[in-house]
Design a protein around this motif. Structure first.
Motif, PDB file in Angstrom:
ATOM      1  N   GLU A 132     -25.390  -3.107   9.904  1.00 37.35           N
ATOM      2  CA  GLU A 132     -25.452  -4.414  10.572  1.00 37.35           C
ATOM      3  C   GLU A 132     -26.587  -5.266  10.001  1.00 37.35           C
ATOM      4  O   GLU A 132     -26.426  -6.471   9.772  1.00 37.35           O
ATOM      5  CB  GLU A 132     -25.685  -4.217  12.077  1.00 37.35           C
ATOM      6  CG  GLU A 132     -24.451  -3.820  12.858  1.00 37.35           C
ATOM      7  CD  GLU A 132     -24.757  -3.655  14.340  1.00 37.35           C
ATOM      8  OE1 GLU A 132     -25.820  -4.169  14.784  1.00 37.35           O
ATOM      9  OE2 GLU A 132     -23.963  -3.010  15.040  1.00 37.35           O
ATOM     10  N   GLU A 133     -27.739  -4.635   9.762  1.00 41.12           N
ATOM     11  CA  GLU A 133     -28.893  -5.373   9.265  1.00 41.12           C
ATOM     12  C   GLU A 133     -28.679  -5.835   7.823  1.00 41.12           C
ATOM     13  O   GLU A 133     -29.129  -6.913   7.441  1.00 41.12           O
ATOM     14  CB  GLU A 133     -30.152  -4.513   9.384  1.00 41.12           C
ATOM     15  CG  GLU A 133     -30.539  -4.264  10.835  1.00 41.12           C
ATOM     16  CD  GLU A 133     -31.880  -3.579  10.987  1.00 41.12           C
ATOM     17  OE1 GLU A 133     -32.635  -3.525  10.007  1.00 41.12           O
ATOM     18  OE2 GLU A 133     -32.186  -3.118  12.107  1.00 41.12           O
ATOM     19  N   VAL A 134     -27.991  -5.022   7.027  1.00 40.04           N
ATOM     20  CA  VAL A 134     -27.668  -5.437   5.656  1.00 40.04           C
ATOM     21  C   VAL A 134     -26.805  -6.695   5.676  1.00 40.04           C
ATOM     22  O   VAL A 134     -27.076  -7.669   4.962  1.00 40.04           O
ATOM     23  CB  VAL A 134     -26.950  -4.305   4.893  1.00 40.04           C
ATOM     24  CG1 VAL A 134     -26.396  -4.820   3.565  1.00 40.04           C
ATOM     25  CG2 VAL A 134     -27.903  -3.143   4.634  1.00 40.04           C
ATOM     26  N   PHE A 135     -25.781  -6.712   6.522  1.00 41.19           N
ATOM     27  CA  PHE A 135     -24.902  -7.889   6.592  1.00 41.19           C
ATOM     28  C   PHE A 135     -25.634  -9.091   7.189  1.00 41.19           C
ATOM     29  O   PHE A 135     -25.384 -10.235   6.806  1.00 41.19           O
ATOM     30  CB  PHE A 135     -23.646  -7.567   7.398  1.00 41.19           C
ATOM     31  CG  PHE A 135     -22.632  -6.755   6.653  1.00 41.19           C
ATOM     32  CD1 PHE A 135     -22.120  -7.201   5.439  1.00 41.19           C
ATOM     33  CD2 PHE A 135     -22.194  -5.533   7.136  1.00 41.19           C
ATOM     34  CE1 PHE A 135     -21.183  -6.459   4.727  1.00 41.19           C
ATOM     35  CE2 PHE A 135     -21.262  -4.786   6.436  1.00 41.19           C
ATOM     36  CZ  PHE A 135     -20.755  -5.244   5.232  1.00 41.19           C
ATOM     37  N   LEU A 136     -26.559  -8.831   8.117  1.00 39.27           N
ATOM     38  CA  LEU A 136     -27.345  -9.926   8.699  1.00 39.27           C
ATOM     39  C   LEU A 136     -28.223 -10.573   7.631  1.00 39.27           C
ATOM     40  O   LEU A 136     -28.351 -11.802   7.580  1.00 39.27           O
ATOM     41  CB  LEU A 136     -28.214  -9.388   9.845  1.00 39.27           C
ATOM     42  CG  LEU A 136     -29.020 -10.431  10.625  1.00 39.27           C
ATOM     43  CD1 LEU A 136     -28.099 -11.437  11.313  1.00 39.27           C
ATOM     44  CD2 LEU A 136     -29.915  -9.742  11.660  1.00 39.27           C
ATOM     45  N   ILE A 137     -28.801  -9.745   6.775  1.00 43.50           N
ATOM     46  CA  ILE A 137     -29.634 -10.266   5.679  1.00 43.50           C
ATOM     47  C   ILE A 137     -28.815 -11.149   4.743  1.00 43.50           C
ATOM     48  O   ILE A 137     -29.258 -12.214   4.315  1.00 43.50           O
ATOM     49  CB  ILE A 137     -30.285  -9.102   4.904  1.00 43.50           C
ATOM     50  CG1 ILE A 137     -31.447  -8.525   5.716  1.00 43.50           C
ATOM     51  CG2 ILE A 137     -30.775  -9.549   3.523  1.00 43.50           C
ATOM     52  CD1 ILE A 137     -32.018  -7.254   5.145  1.00 43.50           C
ATOM     53  N   THR A 138     -27.615 -10.697   4.392  1.00 42.56           N
ATOM     54  CA  THR A 138     -26.772 -11.490   3.483  1.00 42.56           C
ATOM     55  C   THR A 138     -26.426 -12.833   4.116  1.00 42.56           C
ATOM     56  O   THR A 138     -26.387 -13.864   3.436  1.00 42.56           O
ATOM     57  CB  THR A 138     -25.471 -10.745   3.117  1.00 42.56           C
ATOM     58  OG1 THR A 138     -24.661 -10.578   4.296  1.00 42.56           O
ATOM     59  CG2 THR A 138     -25.755  -9.383   2.522  1.00 42.56           C
ATOM     60  N   GLU A 139     -26.208 -12.821   5.423  1.00 48.46           N
ATOM     61  CA  GLU A 139     -25.834 -14.058   6.121  1.00 48.46           C
ATOM     62  C   GLU A 139     -27.018 -15.008   6.242  1.00 48.46           C
ATOM     63  O   GLU A 139     -26.923 -16.197   5.911  1.00 48.46           O
ATOM     64  CB  GLU A 139     -25.307 -13.708   7.515  1.00 48.46           C
ATOM     65  CG  GLU A 139     -24.866 -14.910   8.330  1.00 48.46           C
ATOM     66  CD  GLU A 139     -24.425 -14.523   9.730  1.00 48.46           C
ATOM     67  OE1 GLU A 139     -24.464 -15.405  10.603  1.00 48.46           O
ATOM     68  OE2 GLU A 139     -24.055 -13.351   9.946  1.00 48.46           O
ATOM     69  N   LYS A 140     -28.174 -14.504   6.680  1.00 48.10           N
ATOM     70  CA  LYS A 140     -29.344 -15.344   6.922  1.00 48.10           C
ATOM     71  C   LYS A 140     -29.931 -15.892   5.619  1.00 48.10           C
ATOM     72  O   LYS A 140     -30.435 -17.009   5.573  1.00 48.10           O
ATOM     73  CB  LYS A 140     -30.413 -14.550   7.675  1.00 48.10           C
ATOM     74  CG  LYS A 140     -30.023 -14.160   9.095  1.00 48.10           C
ATOM     75  CD  LYS A 140     -29.909 -15.376   9.995  1.00 48.10           C
ATOM     76  CE  LYS A 140     -29.631 -14.955  11.429  1.00 48.10           C
ATOM     77  NZ  LYS A 140     -29.446 -16.137  12.320  1.00 48.10           N
ATOM     78  N   ASN A 141     -29.897 -15.058   4.555  1.00 46.81           N
ATOM     79  CA  ASN A 141     -30.482 -15.471   3.277  1.00 46.81           C
ATOM     80  C   ASN A 141     -29.466 -16.109   2.338  1.00 46.81           C
ATOM     81  O   ASN A 141     -29.818 -16.520   1.232  1.00 46.81           O
ATOM     82  CB  ASN A 141     -31.135 -14.274   2.592  1.00 46.81           C
ATOM     83  CG  ASN A 141     -32.362 -13.780   3.324  1.00 46.81           C
ATOM     84  OD1 ASN A 141     -33.447 -14.302   3.148  1.00 46.81           O
ATOM     85  ND2 ASN A 141     -32.176 -12.773   4.174  1.00 46.81           N
ATOM     86  N   LYS A 142     -28.200 -16.122   2.792  1.00 45.40           N
ATOM     87  CA  LYS A 142     -27.120 -16.697   1.983  1.00 45.40           C
ATOM     88  C   LYS A 142     -27.102 -16.093   0.569  1.00 45.40           C
ATOM     89  O   LYS A 142     -27.099 -16.802  -0.434  1.00 45.40           O
ATOM     90  CB  LYS A 142     -27.240 -18.226   1.922  1.00 45.40           C
ATOM     91  CG  LYS A 142     -27.021 -18.894   3.281  1.00 45.40           C
ATOM     92  CD  LYS A 142     -27.112 -20.402   3.184  1.00 45.40           C
ATOM     93  CE  LYS A 142     -26.693 -21.069   4.476  1.00 45.40           C
ATOM     94  NZ  LYS A 142     -27.442 -20.596   5.667  1.00 45.40           N
ATOM     95  N   VAL A 143     -27.124 -14.754   0.518  1.00 48.45           N
ATOM     96  CA  VAL A 143     -27.075 -14.034  -0.754  1.00 48.45           C
ATOM     97  C   VAL A 143     -25.820 -13.169  -0.787  1.00 48.45           C
ATOM     98  O   VAL A 143     -25.391 -12.640   0.231  1.00 48.45           O
ATOM     99  CB  VAL A 143     -28.331 -13.156  -0.970  1.00 48.45           C
ATOM    100  CG1 VAL A 143     -29.552 -14.031  -1.183  1.00 48.45           C
ATOM    101  CG2 VAL A 143     -28.557 -12.190   0.186  1.00 48.45           C
TER     102      VAL A 143
END
Length: 226
Positions: free
Chosen positions: A48-59
């Motif tokens: 969940e945290e990996v996907f949250l990072i991709t979403e928040k950082n737009k990477v």
């Protein structure tokens, strides 16, 4: 932020915002944590945290690093350098580094080895350090695994001498699927003239031809390598 100097870690590559081989990386992280008597983070929460990072950082095309110590864990994107198209075509230069990873079966941050290899890579303007142990045997790269080719056979160091890379595991599966021969054998660094080709494999480079290791030169157009 309060992390201990000795910690378990994993680096996972994102392709189109999807963490590549996440399950295998997580299994290795758990193994390392248990060996170090750390409590591993829960798998679902970590994903969940990996996907949250991709979403928040737009990477979507970057590496994610997970680090765990006895009390904390962190998940964050890191600066990611991938080989150029020219490197895949022409191969890369490497040099021997006379050092070895202690307890290579677990992925633990080792500042001394990292510092040595980073210094060599910078000073000699090479892509990777090729580790040689005190018996003169090639084990692995400082941040990658290695394969060598002679005739129709590929060679890589046995499991007990290297960190079992996730990409290496996938390469070995492909070698088997293609019907090539594979020998789990560590090679003497002074006898590489007998081998026609060599390549690096790892999270960031994928499969990357080696042009040279110090005085030894290799064929980057080798058909098995291609």
């Amino acid at each position: 932020n309060g992390l201990q100097s000795s910690y378990a870690y994993e680096v996972i590559r994102l392709i189109k915002a999807h963490p590549l081989f996440f399950d295998l990386h997580y299994e290795r992280l758990v193994k390392t944590c248990l060996t170090m008597e750390f409590y591993p983070p829960q798998k679902g929460k970590l994903l969940e945290e990996v996907f949250l990072i991709t979403e928040k950082n737009k990477v979507s095309e970057i590496n994610i690093k997970i680090i765990v110590d006895q009390h904390n864990y962190l998940v964050f994107p890191i600066e990611s350098r991938y080989p150029s198209t020219e490197m895949y075509t022409k191969g890369v230069e490497c040099s021997f580094l006379f050092a070895e990873r202690k307890n290579p079966e677990i992925k633990v941050f080792r500042p001394q080895l990292s510092q040595k290899s980073n210094q060599q890579i910078s000073q000699q303007d090479i892509f990777e350090s090729v580790l040689v142990n005190d018996q003169g045997l090639i084990t692995e790269g400082s941040r990658s695994n290695l394969f060598f080719i002679k005739g129709n056979t590929m060679y890589t160091a046995p499991y007990e001498l290297v960190l079992g890379g996730i990409t290496r595991l996938k390469v070995m599966e492909i070698i088997d699927q293609l019907g090539f021969k594979l020998k789990m054998q560590a090679l003497n660094y002074q006898q590489l003239s007998a081998y026609q080709a060599a390549f690096i494999c790892g999270t960031s480079p994928g499969v990357l031809p080696i042009k040279s290791i110090d005085k030894y030169h290799f064929d980057v157009q080798n058909p098995l390598l291609k």
